[in-house]
Structure formats: structure tokens, C-alpha cells
Design a protein around this motif. Structure first.
Motif, PDB file in Angstrom:
ATOM      1  N   ASP A 272     -90.080 -33.087  32.794  1.00  0.00           N
ATOM      2  CA  ASP A 272     -90.280 -31.870  32.020  1.00  0.00           C
ATOM      3  C   ASP A 272     -89.183 -31.663  30.976  1.00  0.00           C
ATOM      4  N   GLU A 273     -87.947 -31.903  31.357  1.00  0.00           N
ATOM      5  CA  GLU A 273     -86.814 -31.628  30.465  1.00  0.00           C
ATOM      6  C   GLU A 273     -86.722 -32.604  29.301  1.00  0.00           C
ATOM      7  N   VAL A 274     -87.160 -33.825  29.495  1.00  0.00           N
ATOM      8  CA  VAL A 274     -86.963 -34.850  28.470  1.00  0.00           C
ATOM      9  C   VAL A 274     -88.254 -35.220  27.746  1.00  0.00           C
ATOM     10  N   PHE A 275     -89.403 -34.710  28.206  1.00  0.00           N
ATOM     11  CA  PHE A 275     -90.680 -35.181  27.653  1.00  0.00           C
ATOM     12  C   PHE A 275     -90.824 -34.885  26.166  1.00  0.00           C
ATOM     13  N   ALA A 276     -90.505 -33.666  25.744  1.00  0.00           N
ATOM     14  CA  ALA A 276     -90.688 -33.296  24.337  1.00  0.00           C
ATOM     15  C   ALA A 276     -89.898 -34.227  23.423  1.00  0.00           C
ATOM     16  N   TYR A 277     -88.660 -34.507  23.806  1.00  0.00           N
ATOM     17  CA  TYR A 277     -87.829 -35.427  23.024  1.00  0.00           C
ATOM     18  C   TYR A 277     -88.432 -36.827  23.015  1.00  0.00           C
ATOM     19  N   CYS A 278     -88.878 -37.292  24.165  1.00  0.00           N
ATOM     20  CA  CYS A 278     -89.460 -38.626  24.286  1.00  0.00           C
ATOM     21  C   CYS A 278     -90.702 -38.759  23.408  1.00  0.00           C
TER      22      CYS A 278
ATOM     23  N   GLY B 224     -78.428 -46.482  25.852  1.00  0.00           N
ATOM     24  CA  GLY B 224     -77.748 -45.220  25.623  1.00  0.00           C
ATOM     25  C   GLY B 224     -77.685 -44.359  26.866  1.00  0.00           C
ATOM     26  N   LEU B 225     -77.224 -43.135  26.690  1.00  0.00           N
ATOM     27  CA  LEU B 225     -77.125 -42.172  27.776  1.00  0.00           C
ATOM     28  C   LEU B 225     -78.406 -41.355  27.861  1.00  0.00           C
ATOM     29  N   ARG B 226     -78.692 -40.847  29.033  1.00  0.00           N
ATOM     30  CA  ARG B 226     -79.866 -40.004  29.222  1.00  0.00           C
ATOM     31  C   ARG B 226     -79.636 -38.666  28.529  1.00  0.00           C
ATOM     32  N   THR B 227     -80.618 -38.206  27.734  1.00  0.00           N
ATOM     33  CA  THR B 227     -80.458 -36.975  26.962  1.00  0.00           C
ATOM     34  C   THR B 227     -80.631 -35.724  27.808  1.00  0.00           C
ATOM     35  N   ALA B 228     -81.454 -35.796  28.839  1.00  0.00           N
ATOM     36  CA  ALA B 228     -81.699 -34.619  29.689  1.00  0.00           C
ATOM     37  C   ALA B 228     -82.267 -35.088  31.015  1.00  0.00           C
ATOM     38  N   GLY B 229     -82.295 -34.160  31.990  1.00  0.00           N
ATOM     39  CA  GLY B 229     -82.840 -34.491  33.298  1.00  0.00           C
ATOM     40  C   GLY B 229     -81.904 -35.368  34.106  1.00  0.00           C
TER      41      GLY B 229
END
Length: 327
Positions: free
Chosen positions: A24-30, A214-219
Motif C-alpha cells: 500500500d505504501e509504495v504502490f503509487a510510486y511503483c 537502491g534503497l526501499r522508498t517506503a514500507g
């Protein structure tokens, strides 16, 4: 050794498969980043205009599926596949691959956290067009990982190499497969699935594309230490019988050691130098007990897999599909 390319190809209809579990936290960015990349590749005529993204909801308990449906409604190049329950990353990925292979010429898989560099995707498509059927995304380094994770990962790859398992080091599930390579992969129907070990068995011309992770952006990571250990055990027991051979060698070594110890005791007895050895007796009992329990555990792991395979249970059930023309 990686195979040489075959005949160059025209621009493909590309499918990007993204397994999702509580993203949920990263889907929009993905979705935004992948859609922008896909649009750019279409404009540059690297892929066909009807290329698409396929998000697979692996029984998420948050709003992941709601976001997938919303993305499908707003973007005709987005598709969604919802599984009836959580079946695990490898089975969810296979569900997406089985769906995408019916519609696409080249199928690429990537995790939703986008730690794998999406800028490597155009280079992977170029390799496909050059004639390669399997394009592995390989990490240049593991500097973003903790010391513990780097050490365990390197130990795992060395162990798999020692066991003669064909596997690409520092490669996870970021790869591109041609239609014929994926069709061949789907002929492997075992339920205990370890794709990193199965893909090299398919053959066909293959190559590697390096990238920086890279690093995970969220979640949070969906692969904590417990699941990493489970994946490692799955990889070993699904691709090689080396642990069983190791048990046989260990048993032989213990038998030879026991024979030598028995001969030493006989020599001492004839020389009248035998003494009571309670500590050595107890240690030997515990040692042999530990070896037997470990051996039974390894054998039991293989027997358990045979038990599961003979049931022929389906890997997953599809609850709903949105978008596209897949049956």
C-alpha cells in the motif's frame, strides 16, 4: 557460461510483472515510475504501444488491491491479477508470468519496492532485441545491505556453487524472458518452486545486465531473516540432492572413525591400559544423537517435498483479473 544470442528481433510487446504483497505504501510510486518508463520506451519505439504492466496481488491485507483497481481504471496499460489468498512470492510471480505469457513477446519481472534499478529495463529490452531469450539483472554490489545480509548471501551463493547448482550470483527475480523461454519455464510444474534455480535450466541464449540496487522508498521488506532462510532451504532442496550425499559421506566417515577407535581400544585392552571413560562415552552418545537427528531432518525435508509433489495441488487460485485480453 552464458549462451550466445540468436537472430535479432523486432521491438516486442513488453509485459512488466510486479508481484505485490501489502505494498500500500509504495504502490503509487511503483506504478507511476513504471508507467512513465513504459511510456518513454513506447515513444522511443523500443517496445510496442500495447505493452503493459501487470500487478499481482498476493492476498494482501491492506489497500493494495484497491490501488491496483484504481490504476487499471485510469490507465489502459495497467492490468491487475488478484489471487484468492497469500501463496508466497515465487508462486505469485508465476501466476503473473502465466498470465502475461498469453499476451506478450517479452516478459520482465521486478519487485514492487523498485530497489532494482528500472533504468536497466531499456538495456534488458535491447539485449532481448539483440537475440537473447533470458536477460538476468545482476547487482554490481551489495553495499546497500547490512554486513550480516551480505555475509549470509555470499555464503549462500558459495554453498550453492559447491553443490553444483546452476545459479547466477547476485541475481534475484529481476529478469526478462522471451515468450519461448517463459513457455519452456512453465513446463516445470513442481510445487516447490525456486525460480532462480529453474531459469538457468531452461537454456536458450542468455546474458547479464548489471545495475546498482537502491534503497526501499517506503514500507518494509517482505523477506525477513526467517523467510530468507526458508528460501535458501527451498533453493537447496529443490535443485540438488547434495545434502543427502553429504549425509552418506558423513556416515561413512563416522563409521571409519568408530572402527579406528575400536581398534585403539582393543590395543589398549591387550596392553592392560583401559580406563573408565564416562565423559567420552557421554560425549560420543550426544554426538551420534545429534548427527542422527540432523540426518533425519534433512531426509525428512526431502520426503516432505515428495509428499507435497504427489498431491498435485494447484499453486494458486485467481480471484479476479482486470484489464487486457487474458483468459
Amino acid at each position: 557460461m552464458l549462451a550466445l544470442p540468436a537472430t535479432p528481433r523486432n521491438k516486442p510487446r513488453l509485459a512488466i510483472v510486479v508481484p505485490c504483497y501489502n505494498e500500500d505504501e509504495v504502490f503509487a510510486y511503483c506504478q507511476r515510475e513504471l508507467s512513465h518508463l513504459l511510456d518513454t520506451m513506447v515513444q522511443e519505439q523500443a517496445v510496442q504501444p500495447d505493452s503493459f504492466l501487470l500487478f499481482v496481488d498476493d492476498g494482501s491485507r491492506d489497500a493494495t488491491w484497491a490501488q491496483i483497481k484504481n490504476a487499471c481504471a485510469k490507465n489502459q496499460h495497467v492490468q491487475g491479477l488478484k489471487l484468492s489468498r497469500n501463496v508466497g512470492h515465487q508462486s505469485a510471480l508465476l501466476a503473473g508470468l502465466e498470465t502475461a505469457v498469453r499476451q506478450a513477446d517479452a516478459i520482465l519481472s521486478i519487485d514492487a519496492d523498485l530497489q532494482d534499478d528500472i533504468q536497466a529495463i531499456p538495456r534488458m529490452v535491447e539485449a532481448y532485441r539483440a537475440g537473447y531469450d533470458v536477460v538476468y539483472g545482476v547487482r554490481e554490489s551489495r553495499q546497500t545491505d547490512s554486513w550480516f545480509k551480505r555475509a549470509t548471501a555470499e555464503s549462500f551463493y558459495r554453498l550453492m556453487t559447491a553443490m553444483k547448482v546452476r545459479q547466477i550470483p547476485n541475481h534475484a527475480d529481476f529478469r526478462l524472458l522471451s515468450h519461448r523461454a517463459l513457455t519452456a519455464l512453465l513446463h516445470y510444474t513442481e510445487r516447490n518452486t525456486y525460480l532462480r534455480g529453474l531459469v538457468p535450466l531452461v537454456g536458450f541464449p542468455s546474458t547479464e545486465i548489471s545495475y546498482t540496487r537502491g534503497l526501499r522508498t517506503a514500507g518494509v521488506s517482505k523477506y525477513p531473516f526467517r523467510k530468507m532462510v526458508a528460501l535458501a532451504v527451498e533453493g537447496i532442496t529443490s535443485t540438488t540432492t547434495a545434502p543427502l550425499r553429504l549425509i552418506a559421506v558423513l556416515g561413512l566417515c563416522i563409521c571409519l572413525l568408530s572402527l579406528a577407535a575400536g581398534l585403539a581400544v582393543l590395543v589398549q585392552k591387550f596392553n592392560g591400559a583401559t580406563t573408565a571413560g564416562w565423559p567420552s562415552l557421554i560425549l560420543s552418545v550426544f554426538f551420534m544423537g545429534g548427527v542422527q537427528m540432523l540426518s533425519l531432518g534433512v531426509i525428512g525435508e526431502y520426503i516432505g517435498k515428495i509428499y507435497l509433489e504427489t498431491k498435485h495441488r494447484p499453486r494458486f487460485h485467481v480471484e479476479s483479473f482486470i484489464g487486457g485480453t487474458a483468459d
